[in-house]
Motif scaffolding. Structure first.
Motif, PDB file in Angstrom:
ATOM      1  N   ARG A 166     -11.114   2.136  -1.695  1.00 37.87           N
ATOM      2  CA  ARG A 166      -9.813   2.075  -2.493  1.00 37.87           C
ATOM      3  C   ARG A 166      -9.046   0.927  -1.659  1.00 37.87           C
ATOM      4  O   ARG A 166      -8.114   0.283  -2.464  1.00 37.87           O
ATOM      5  CB  ARG A 166      -9.117   3.480  -2.460  1.00 37.87           C
ATOM      6  CG  ARG A 166      -9.729   4.538  -3.230  1.00 37.87           C
ATOM      7  CD  ARG A 166      -9.134   5.989  -3.326  1.00 37.87           C
ATOM      8  NE  ARG A 166      -7.607   5.687  -3.725  1.00 37.87           N
ATOM      9  CZ  ARG A 166      -6.645   6.738  -3.476  1.00 37.87           C
ATOM     10  NH1 ARG A 166      -6.923   7.852  -2.704  1.00 37.87           N
ATOM     11  NH2 ARG A 166      -5.491   6.201  -4.004  1.00 37.87           N
TER      12      ARG A 166
ATOM     13  N   HIS B 123      -7.407  -2.327  -3.570  1.00 39.08           N
ATOM     14  CA  HIS B 123      -5.946  -2.606  -3.697  1.00 39.08           C
ATOM     15  C   HIS B 123      -5.978  -3.895  -3.061  1.00 39.08           C
ATOM     16  O   HIS B 123      -5.154  -4.976  -3.717  1.00 39.08           O
ATOM     17  CB  HIS B 123      -5.036  -1.703  -2.813  1.00 39.08           C
ATOM     18  CG  HIS B 123      -3.507  -1.926  -2.968  1.00 39.08           C
ATOM     19  ND1 HIS B 123      -3.129  -2.977  -2.006  1.00 39.08           N
ATOM     20  CD2 HIS B 123      -2.485  -1.691  -3.624  1.00 39.08           C
ATOM     21  CE1 HIS B 123      -1.597  -2.933  -2.397  1.00 39.08           C
ATOM     22  NE2 HIS B 123      -1.342  -2.172  -3.419  1.00 39.08           N
TER      23      HIS B 123
ATOM     24  N   GLU C 232       2.426   1.415  -3.598  1.00 39.93           N
ATOM     25  CA  GLU C 232       1.722   1.566  -5.062  1.00 39.93           C
ATOM     26  C   GLU C 232       0.425   2.465  -4.831  1.00 39.93           C
ATOM     27  O   GLU C 232      -0.288   2.499  -5.954  1.00 39.93           O
ATOM     28  CB  GLU C 232       1.302  -0.041  -5.235  1.00 39.93           C
ATOM     29  CG  GLU C 232       2.350  -1.153  -5.513  1.00 39.93           C
ATOM     30  CD  GLU C 232       1.926  -2.376  -5.141  1.00 39.93           C
ATOM     31  OE1 GLU C 232       0.586  -2.593  -5.154  1.00 39.93           O
ATOM     32  OE2 GLU C 232       2.754  -3.325  -5.227  1.00 39.93           O
ATOM     33  N   THR C 233       0.304   3.120  -3.623  1.00 39.87           N
ATOM     34  CA  THR C 233      -0.987   4.074  -3.560  1.00 39.87           C
ATOM     35  C   THR C 233      -0.602   5.110  -2.694  1.00 39.87           C
ATOM     36  O   THR C 233       0.574   5.363  -2.124  1.00 39.87           O
ATOM     37  CB  THR C 233      -2.018   3.390  -2.894  1.00 39.87           C
ATOM     38  OG1 THR C 233      -2.020   3.417  -1.373  1.00 39.87           O
ATOM     39  CG2 THR C 233      -2.418   1.969  -3.308  1.00 39.87           C
ATOM     40  N   ASP C 234      -1.259   6.304  -2.656  1.00 37.73           N
ATOM     41  CA  ASP C 234      -1.210   7.192  -1.637  1.00 37.73           C
ATOM     42  C   ASP C 234      -2.033   7.318  -0.458  1.00 37.73           C
ATOM     43  O   ASP C 234      -2.171   8.338   0.310  1.00 37.73           O
ATOM     44  CB  ASP C 234      -1.598   8.569  -2.464  1.00 37.73           C
ATOM     45  CG  ASP C 234      -2.977   8.831  -3.203  1.00 37.73           C
ATOM     46  OD1 ASP C 234      -3.561   7.892  -2.808  1.00 37.73           O
ATOM     47  OD2 ASP C 234      -3.206   9.768  -3.526  1.00 37.73           O
TER      48      ASP C 234
ATOM     49  N   LEU D 173       0.825  -1.305   0.143  1.00 34.90           N
ATOM     50  CA  LEU D 173      -0.012   0.063  -0.100  1.00 34.90           C
ATOM     51  C   LEU D 173       0.923   1.298  -0.178  1.00 34.90           C
ATOM     52  O   LEU D 173       0.677   2.126  -0.645  1.00 34.90           O
ATOM     53  CB  LEU D 173      -0.830   0.001   1.227  1.00 34.90           C
ATOM     54  CG  LEU D 173      -2.205  -0.938   1.142  1.00 34.90           C
ATOM     55  CD1 LEU D 173      -2.596  -0.981   2.391  1.00 34.90           C
ATOM     56  CD2 LEU D 173      -3.037  -0.405   0.309  1.00 34.90           C
TER      57      LEU D 173
END
Length: 308
Positions: free
Chosen positions: A150, A154, A90-92, A87
Motif C-alpha cells: 500500500r 501511494h 490521504e491514507t490510514d 500519507l
C-alpha cells in the motif's frame, strides 16, 4: 580547563557522546522555530543522523532529527516530508506526521558555532508502538507485506519528488550519473579488498534490473529501509518510521531489505512466506516477488551495507 578544552576541541575529534552534546545545543536552537513548548529533550540515537525525543509541556511527544552533513540536500528532505504529509492526509497508514515550523516550512536549517556546518532539522510527532524482532510471527509479517504494498501504491502517485535512488552501490555511486557503472563497481571491489564476490553480486543485480525494466508496475518510490528498527506494532497494527532513506528503486528492493534482516530468526521461512503473501494480497505482481529477483536484491543490499 578541562571543560574549556572539551568545548573547543574540533567536532571531528569528539567521541559519540561529545558530538551528541554539541548537537543537542543545535537541536535546542532548531526547536525555537516550532510552536512546541519543550519540557525535556532526550537523545535517542547517533548513527547516520542524530535524533532526540522531545517531550512537550503540553503533553505532546515528538522526534527531532538532526540530519548528517553529507546526507540528502534540503530539497530532498522536503520531498521526504511531503510524502509523509500526503500519507497522513490521504491514507490510514501510520507514519510519522511532520510538524511545520512557525513559517509553515517542513524543515529548518540551523547553524551553531560548535558544529562545523549547518544542519537540516525536521520535527515529527512520536509514533507509538513496539519493536518485536525475535518475537515476530507470521501475522505481523503478513501485515507488513500489506503495508509495504500500500505504501508503494501511494508512492506511485507522488509525482515530481526530489529523491535519489535507494540501490546505488556506494557513496561514490550516488555522486555519479550511473550508480552501477563499471567505474563505480571497480571502486566497490577495491573498497571490499578485492573481493570478487562483490562483483558477482552486482552483476546479478544488474541483470535482474535489466530483466525487470523500469515500468510503473515494478519501479517507483519506496521506503528503502523496512527492517526491524523501522517498523513497529501497536494494537495489532503495523507502523513505519525511518523514511530518511526513501527514494526510487524496484519494488522488490523494499521486500529484499525486510527479508535480508530476518535471516537470524529460526522462523525465517514462515516469516518470509507471510510477508510475500501479505504483499501479494494487495499487489499480485509475480515479478516483484519472484525468488530469484528477491535473492539478487538481498545480495545487493548486503553489499551496500558492507561498503557503507
Amino acid at each position: 580547563m578541562a571543560d574549556f578544552a572539551a568545548n573547543t576541541r574540533p567536532f571531528a575529534e569528539l567521541d559519540r557522546s561529545g558530538r551528541t552534546r554539541r548537537l543537542r545545543r543545535l537541536a535546542e536552537a532548531a526547536l525555537t522555530e516550532y510552536d512546541v513548548p519543550v519540557a525535556r529533550l532526550t537523545p535517542l540515537g547517533h548513527g547516520l543522523n542524530t535524533t532526540f525525543r522531545v517531550d512537550g509541556a503540553d503533553g505532546g511527544r515528538y522526534v527531532l532529527r538532526v540530519q548528517r552533513p553529507d546526507g540528502p540536500a534540503v530539497a530532498q528532505v522536503r520531498s521526504e516530508l511531503a510524502w509523509l504529509a500526503a500519507l497522513r492526509r490521504e491514507t490510514d497508514l501510520v507514519v510519522p506526521q511532520p510538524v511545520p515550523t512557525r513559517d509553515r516550512d517542513l524543515v529548518t536549517v540551523v547553524a551553531d558555532p560548535a558544529v562545523p556546518e549547518p544542519r537540516t532539522c525536521v520535527l515529527c510527532r512520536w509514533v507509538e508502538g513496539r519493536f518485536l524482532d525475535e518475537r515476530l510471527g507470521p501475522p505481523q509479517l503478513y501485515a507488513l507485506g500489506e503495508f509495504t504494498a500500500r505504501l508503494q501504491l501511494h508512492g506511485a502517485r507522488m509525482n515530481g519528488l526530489d529523491r535519489g535512488r535507494v540501490d546505488d552501490l556506494t557513496d561514490f555511486g550516488r555522486s555519479q550519473v550511473n550508480g552501477f557503472s563499471d567505474v563505480v563497481l571497480d571502486r566497490a571491489v577495491e573498497q571490499a579488498g578485492g573481493d570478487e564476490q562483490v562483483r558477482a553480486a552486482v552483476d546479478r543485480a544488474r541483470a535482474v534490473r535489466a530483466e525487470l525494466g523500469f515500468g510503473a508496475d515494478v519501479f517507483g518510490l519506496v521506503h528503502g529501509g523496512l527492517h526491524q528498527e523501522n517498523y513497529l506494532f501497536h494494537r495489532g497494527g503495523v507502523r513505519a518510521i525511518g523514511f530518511d532513506g526513501c527514494g526510487f528503486g524496484h519494488y522488490a528492493y523494499d521486500l529484499a531489505v525486510t527479508l535480508g534482516e530476518l535471516t537470524h530468526l529460526p522462523q525465517r521461512e514462515a516469516l518470509r512466506e507471510a510477508l510475500l503473501d501479505g504483499y501479494r494480497s494487495v499487489r499480485p505482481a509475480a515479478a516483484t516477488t519472484d525468488p530469484a529477483v528477491l535473492a539478487a536484491f538481498v545480495a545487493l543490499r548486503r553489499v551496500q551495507l558492507r561498503l557503507r
